[in-house]
Structure formats: structure tokens, C-alpha cells
Design a protein around this motif. Structure first.
Motif, PDB file in Angstrom:
ATOM      1  N   GLU A  36       0.817  -1.210   0.000  1.00  0.00           N
ATOM      2  CA  GLU A  36       0.000   0.000   0.000  1.00  0.00           C
ATOM      3  C   GLU A  36       0.853   1.263   0.000  1.00  0.00           C
ATOM      4  OE1 GLU A  36      -2.647  -0.327   3.333  1.00  0.00           O
ATOM      5  OE2 GLU A  36      -3.627  -2.090   2.497  1.00  0.00           O
ATOM      6  N   GLY A  37       2.145   1.122   0.260  1.00  0.00           N
ATOM      7  CA  GLY A  37       3.037   2.269   0.221  1.00  0.00           C
ATOM      8  C   GLY A  37       3.521   2.746   1.572  1.00  0.00           C
ATOM      9  N   TYR A  38       3.219   1.989   2.614  1.00  0.00           N
ATOM     10  CA  TYR A  38       3.685   2.356   3.959  1.00  0.00           C
ATOM     11  C   TYR A  38       5.005   1.665   4.258  1.00  0.00           C
ATOM     12  CZ  TYR A  38      -1.075   3.988   4.866  1.00  0.00           C
ATOM     13  OH  TYR A  38      -2.270   4.653   4.819  1.00  0.00           O
ATOM     14  N   GLN A  39       5.891   2.354   4.972  1.00  0.00           N
ATOM     15  CA  GLN A  39       7.135   1.751   5.423  1.00  0.00           C
ATOM     16  C   GLN A  39       6.837   1.000   6.717  1.00  0.00           C
ATOM     17  OE1 GLN A  39      10.491   1.724   3.996  1.00  0.00           O
ATOM     18  NE2 GLN A  39      10.212   0.013   5.371  1.00  0.00           N
ATOM     19  N   ALA A  40       6.747  -0.310   6.645  1.00  0.00           N
ATOM     20  CA  ALA A  40       6.402  -1.144   7.790  1.00  0.00           C
ATOM     21  C   ALA A  40       7.657  -1.741   8.401  1.00  0.00           C
ATOM     22  CB  ALA A  40       5.445  -2.260   7.365  1.00  0.00           C
ATOM     23  N   VAL A  41       7.752  -1.654   9.730  1.00  0.00           N
ATOM     24  CA  VAL A  41       8.880  -2.226  10.457  1.00  0.00           C
ATOM     25  C   VAL A  41       8.323  -3.203  11.479  1.00  0.00           C
ATOM     26  CG1 VAL A  41      10.886  -1.750  11.921  1.00  0.00           C
ATOM     27  CG2 VAL A  41      10.174  -0.070  10.188  1.00  0.00           C
TER      28      VAL A  41
END
Length: 166
Positions: free
Chosen positions: A153-158
């Protein structure tokens, strides 16, 4: 403001749209790079440039026809994993801000699609950070699946162990 961009509640970041003002049939293209608008009855928030091109600056709002014309895949983000643990609980951090209002805005957007979204406040060397996190997931696979979806979706997930302070 001066780019061909827009905000939408659901389309993944990088979605390319053709937007036509139904009152005058003027058309422009834009790319989704933000979430919103969070106003009942509104589906799209256009940049100044796009609104001007299709004749919506004077009225401020209007009816438009939206057509998806593609996606800029450079908006897709890779998931970062900051733990070696494989047993939960895990959380997914999607943002960290020094301005609480930015964290609340992201939380609002994510809450449309995801459960258990929260803002954790922490102090790092005298500076307050507002971390937007999703979870507590017990299963590694479920955590990674959700993180991958966020990345698409375009989120930077950590991915983090739930008690991590990163």
C-alpha cells in the motif's frame, strides 16, 4: 501543493488517477500520495494544481469522475524486520513523528483498514516521539503478512518485538 497529487482513503500510494470535473469535463491526472479527506461525503482531496486544471479552485468542491489508470510501483515499500525473535507478541511500526498531530492523522487513516492501531509516545534524549503501531500479533506469519500488505500500500512497515523501543 504544486504537484499532480491527491489524497484518497483507500487507493494504495502510487495509484495513478484520471480525474474529470463532471460540470465542465476538464480532466487532469494525479497520483495518490496521501490519505484523506476525512470529511463525510468526500472521496478525493486534490492538490492545488490539479484542482486548478479542472476548474475547482473557485467552488472548492465538486463532483468528479475518477478512473484508475495505473500505478507507480516506486511507492511500494519493502518490509524491515528489527527482531530475530519468531515468537510473539509482535507489532508493526508504520510511522514515528515528533508532531503528535501527524501520528493521529496516520492512525486515523490506518484505522479505516486495520484493527488495533495505536500511537505510543516515548522520550528519546529529551525529544518526544509519537510512534504509530499496529498489533499485538502472536503469530510471526500473520505479522509479516500484514506488514507486506502495508508495504504494498506504500507504507514503510517495520516488524518489531512488541516491547521494542526502536
Amino acid at each position: 501543493m504544486y504537484s499532480h497529487t491527491c489524497a484518497h482513503k483507500e487507493f494504495p500510494f502510487g495509484t495513478r488517477l484520471s480525474v474529470t470535473n463532471t460540470a465542465n469535463f476538464k480532466n487532469s491526472e494525479c497520483i495518490v500520495n496521501d490519505r484523506g479527506p476525512f470529511v463525510a461525503g468526500r472521496d478525493l482531496d486534490l492538490s492545488y494544481t490539479v484542482a486548478k486544471e479542472i476548474g475547482l479552485i473557485g467552488p472548492g468542491t465538486g463532483r468528479v469522475m475518477i478512473e484508475v489508470i495505473g500505478r507507480d510501483n516506486s511507492y511500494i515499500k519493502r518490509v524491515k524486520v528489527e527482531t530475530r525473535e519468531k515468537t510473539g507478541p509482535f507489532v508493526i511500526q508504520v510511522g514515528s513523528f515528533t508532531e503528535g498531530v501527524n501520528a493521529i492523522r496516520l492512525k486515523t487513516a490506518l484505522s479505516l483498514e486495520y484493527d488495533n492501531v495505536r500511537v505510543d509516545e516515548t522520550d528519546v534524549n529529551g525529544t518526544n516521539y509519537y510512534r504509530v503501531r499496529i498489533g499485538d500479533y502472536q503469530e510471526w506469519k500473520q505479522t509479516v503478512d500484514v506488514a507486506e500488505k502495508l508495504g504494498q500500500e506504500g507504507y514503510q512497515a517495520v516488524v518489531l518485538k512488541a516491547d521494542s523501543e526502536i
